[in-house]
Design a protein around this motif. Sequence first.
Motif, PDB file in Angstrom:
ATOM      1  N   THR A 144       5.376  12.762   4.006  1.00  0.00           N
ATOM      2  CA  THR A 144       4.951  11.752   3.051  1.00  0.00           C
ATOM      3  C   THR A 144       4.515  12.407   1.748  1.00  0.00           C
ATOM      4  O   THR A 144       3.761  13.383   1.765  1.00  0.00           O
ATOM      5  N   ALA A 145       4.998  11.882   0.628  1.00  0.00           N
ATOM      6  CA  ALA A 145       4.598  12.360  -0.693  1.00  0.00           C
ATOM      7  C   ALA A 145       3.841  11.250  -1.405  1.00  0.00           C
ATOM      8  O   ALA A 145       4.341  10.126  -1.527  1.00  0.00           O
ATOM      9  N   ALA A 146       2.620  11.540  -1.857  1.00  0.00           N
ATOM     10  CA  ALA A 146       1.804  10.566  -2.573  1.00  0.00           C
ATOM     11  C   ALA A 146       2.040  10.718  -4.066  1.00  0.00           C
ATOM     12  O   ALA A 146       1.816  11.794  -4.645  1.00  0.00           O
ATOM     13  N   LEU A 147       2.506   9.655  -4.711  1.00  0.00           N
ATOM     14  CA  LEU A 147       2.875   9.699  -6.122  1.00  0.00           C
ATOM     15  C   LEU A 147       1.888   8.904  -6.971  1.00  0.00           C
ATOM     16  O   LEU A 147       1.112   8.102  -6.463  1.00  0.00           O
ATOM     17  N   GLY A 148       1.972   9.149  -8.266  1.00  0.00           N
ATOM     18  CA  GLY A 148       1.128   8.425  -9.199  1.00  0.00           C
ATOM     19  C   GLY A 148       0.290   9.337 -10.068  1.00  0.00           C
ATOM     20  O   GLY A 148      -0.507   8.864 -10.884  1.00  0.00           O
ATOM     21  N   GLY A 149       0.464  10.652  -9.963  1.00  0.00           N
ATOM     22  CA  GLY A 149      -0.288  11.605 -10.769  1.00  0.00           C
ATOM     23  C   GLY A 149       0.628  12.374 -11.698  1.00  0.00           C
ATOM     24  O   GLY A 149       1.841  12.186 -11.718  1.00  0.00           O
ATOM     25  N   LEU A 172       7.977   8.113   0.309  1.00  0.00           N
ATOM     26  CA  LEU A 172       7.231   8.158  -0.946  1.00  0.00           C
ATOM     27  C   LEU A 172       6.265   6.986  -0.965  1.00  0.00           C
ATOM     28  O   LEU A 172       6.663   5.839  -0.754  1.00  0.00           O
ATOM     29  N   ILE A 173       4.986   7.274  -1.211  1.00  0.00           N
ATOM     30  CA  ILE A 173       4.002   6.202  -1.261  1.00  0.00           C
ATOM     31  C   ILE A 173       3.296   6.205  -2.611  1.00  0.00           C
ATOM     32  O   ILE A 173       3.157   7.248  -3.263  1.00  0.00           O
ATOM     33  N   HIS A 174       2.897   5.026  -3.030  1.00  0.00           N
ATOM     34  CA  HIS A 174       2.099   4.892  -4.254  1.00  0.00           C
ATOM     35  C   HIS A 174       1.121   3.759  -4.031  1.00  0.00           C
ATOM     36  O   HIS A 174       1.497   2.688  -3.546  1.00  0.00           O
ATOM     37  N   ALA A 175      -0.143   4.015  -4.340  1.00  0.00           N
ATOM     38  CA  ALA A 175      -1.182   3.017  -4.133  1.00  0.00           C
ATOM     39  C   ALA A 175      -1.529   2.345  -5.450  1.00  0.00           C
ATOM     40  O   ALA A 175      -1.714   3.003  -6.477  1.00  0.00           O
ATOM     41  N   ALA A 176      -1.609   1.023  -5.420  1.00  0.00           N
ATOM     42  CA  ALA A 176      -2.008   0.245  -6.590  1.00  0.00           C
ATOM     43  C   ALA A 176      -3.004  -0.802  -6.133  1.00  0.00           C
ATOM     44  O   ALA A 176      -2.853  -1.391  -5.061  1.00  0.00           O
ATOM     45  N   PRO A 177      -4.054  -1.035  -6.920  1.00  0.00           N
ATOM     46  CA  PRO A 177      -5.069  -2.009  -6.508  1.00  0.00           C
ATOM     47  C   PRO A 177      -4.513  -3.430  -6.467  1.00  0.00           C
ATOM     48  O   PRO A 177      -3.522  -3.759  -7.127  1.00  0.00           O
ATOM     49  N   LEU A 178      -5.141  -4.262  -5.682  1.00  0.00           N
ATOM     50  CA  LEU A 178      -4.748  -5.657  -5.590  1.00  0.00           C
ATOM     51  C   LEU A 178      -4.952  -6.347  -6.935  1.00  0.00           C
ATOM     52  O   LEU A 178      -5.826  -5.958  -7.727  1.00  0.00           O
ATOM     53  N   PRO A 179      -4.148  -7.358  -7.237  1.00  0.00           N
ATOM     54  CA  PRO A 179      -4.331  -8.093  -8.492  1.00  0.00           C
ATOM     55  C   PRO A 179      -5.763  -8.614  -8.619  1.00  0.00           C
ATOM     56  O   PRO A 179      -6.353  -9.116  -7.668  1.00  0.00           O
ATOM     57  N   PRO A 219      -6.425   3.528  -4.835  1.00  0.00           N
ATOM     58  CA  PRO A 219      -5.658   4.768  -4.592  1.00  0.00           C
ATOM     59  C   PRO A 219      -6.303   5.720  -3.607  1.00  0.00           C
ATOM     60  O   PRO A 219      -5.620   6.358  -2.803  1.00  0.00           O
ATOM     61  N   HIS A 220      -7.647   5.827  -3.628  1.00  0.00           N
ATOM     62  CA  HIS A 220      -8.294   6.792  -2.734  1.00  0.00           C
ATOM     63  C   HIS A 220      -8.199   6.378  -1.264  1.00  0.00           C
ATOM     64  O   HIS A 220      -8.493   7.169  -0.375  1.00  0.00           O
ATOM     65  N   GLU A 221      -7.786   5.116  -1.007  1.00  0.00           N
ATOM     66  CA  GLU A 221      -7.629   4.658   0.366  1.00  0.00           C
ATOM     67  C   GLU A 221      -6.220   4.899   0.895  1.00  0.00           C
ATOM     68  O   GLU A 221      -5.933   4.622   2.058  1.00  0.00           O
ATOM     69  N   ALA A 222      -5.338   5.426   0.041  1.00  0.00           N
ATOM     70  CA  ALA A 222      -3.935   5.586   0.432  1.00  0.00           C
ATOM     71  C   ALA A 222      -3.752   6.605   1.542  1.00  0.00           C
ATOM     72  O   ALA A 222      -2.753   6.561   2.274  1.00  0.00           O
ATOM     73  N   ALA A 223      -4.702   7.529   1.682  1.00  0.00           N
ATOM     74  CA  ALA A 223      -4.555   8.564   2.711  1.00  0.00           C
ATOM     75  C   ALA A 223      -4.434   7.971   4.099  1.00  0.00           C
ATOM     76  O   ALA A 223      -3.772   8.540   4.975  1.00  0.00           O
ATOM     77  N   HIS A 252     -10.481  14.341   3.608  1.00  0.00           N
ATOM     78  CA  HIS A 252     -11.478  13.811   4.533  1.00  0.00           C
ATOM     79  C   HIS A 252     -10.912  12.811   5.533  1.00  0.00           C
ATOM     80  O   HIS A 252     -11.442  12.673   6.635  1.00  0.00           O
ATOM     81  N   MET A 253      -9.846  12.093   5.160  1.00  0.00           N
ATOM     82  CA  MET A 253      -9.445  10.945   5.965  1.00  0.00           C
ATOM     83  C   MET A 253      -7.995  10.962   6.460  1.00  0.00           C
ATOM     84  O   MET A 253      -7.653  10.163   7.328  1.00  0.00           O
ATOM     85  N   ALA A 254      -7.145  11.810   5.937  1.00  0.00           N
ATOM     86  CA  ALA A 254      -5.724  11.751   6.299  1.00  0.00           C
ATOM     87  C   ALA A 254      -5.529  11.990   7.796  1.00  0.00           C
ATOM     88  O   ALA A 254      -6.186  12.859   8.384  1.00  0.00           O
ATOM     89  N   PRO A 255      -4.618  11.253   8.418  1.00  0.00           N
ATOM     90  CA  PRO A 255      -4.353  11.432   9.850  1.00  0.00           C
ATOM     91  C   PRO A 255      -3.346  12.541  10.134  1.00  0.00           C
ATOM     92  O   PRO A 255      -2.813  12.624  11.238  1.00  0.00           O
ATOM     93  N   CYS A 256      -3.084  13.398   9.145  1.00  0.00           N
ATOM     94  CA  CYS A 256      -2.102  14.474   9.306  1.00  0.00           C
ATOM     95  C   CYS A 256      -2.495  15.633   8.401  1.00  0.00           C
ATOM     96  O   CYS A 256      -3.377  15.491   7.543  1.00  0.00           O
TER      97      CYS A 256
END
Length: 264
Positions: A144-149, A172-179, A219-223, A252-256
Amino acid sequence: MTRTTEPSLIPRQPHVRRPRIAVGTDGTPWGDAALDWALRQAATQNASVDVFAAESSDDQAITRRLAAYPWLFSTVTVSPDSPVKSLLDASIDHDTLVIGYRGRRRGPFGVGRSVLPVVTESHCDTVVIRGETRAVQGEHRWITAALGGQHDELVIHRAVQFAVRTRSKLRLIHAAPLPGTHTVAVRTDPAEVLQRGYDLVRATASDLIPSLRLIRSQPHEAARACDRSDLLVIGPGGNPGTLSVITSSALHMAPCPVLVVKPL
């Protein structure tokens, strides 16, 4: 008439640099897991492995693990220096540094006290071994690659390398906040971030078709979203000398296991 033949020139073979992996181990379960992970990865790329062991490590256990890979070039160094100093010195002339996320001395929230300083100041890519057993052993076959930086190109490059070497699929994952959420400002279109990543993967490895996943969260919850993955590849953040909240959360939180790339 005597015919002479000019000797044929044998083309000089280009020198291929052997990748170098440094791994820190302290005799704890996560230190052992870091060594096992480093050896498996070294076997996929014929890399050399330099083991930096704490004085509390079990020499016989290290020897048994190295003996399972007799074709790899490896060294073992026991240093009286602090773990942070030994590992940062090692990172200067290695391509990858591998450490367990928890050692004998735990810091805040269960992460080892040496982890954040090492990842922050490392001179090379750093892999922090953490997560559930199947992920640590590489059984899911997903990277998994976390994008957005600002380091997305390097993140994708490293993720593609691991996916190809381990014959894994790529997400590929990208986190965006809810509207309506205003705690994190959205500066780019999330769909564009993923599309750029997709195009770069296809340009780098035409046989690799990545899966795209947009996560509606901070975004910090994407892990937490990289479940069933063997490795999360992420950038360090935009401020040198400081890890971003997203990267710190992943440690701190990633499952991998988490690979934090080091920009040149």
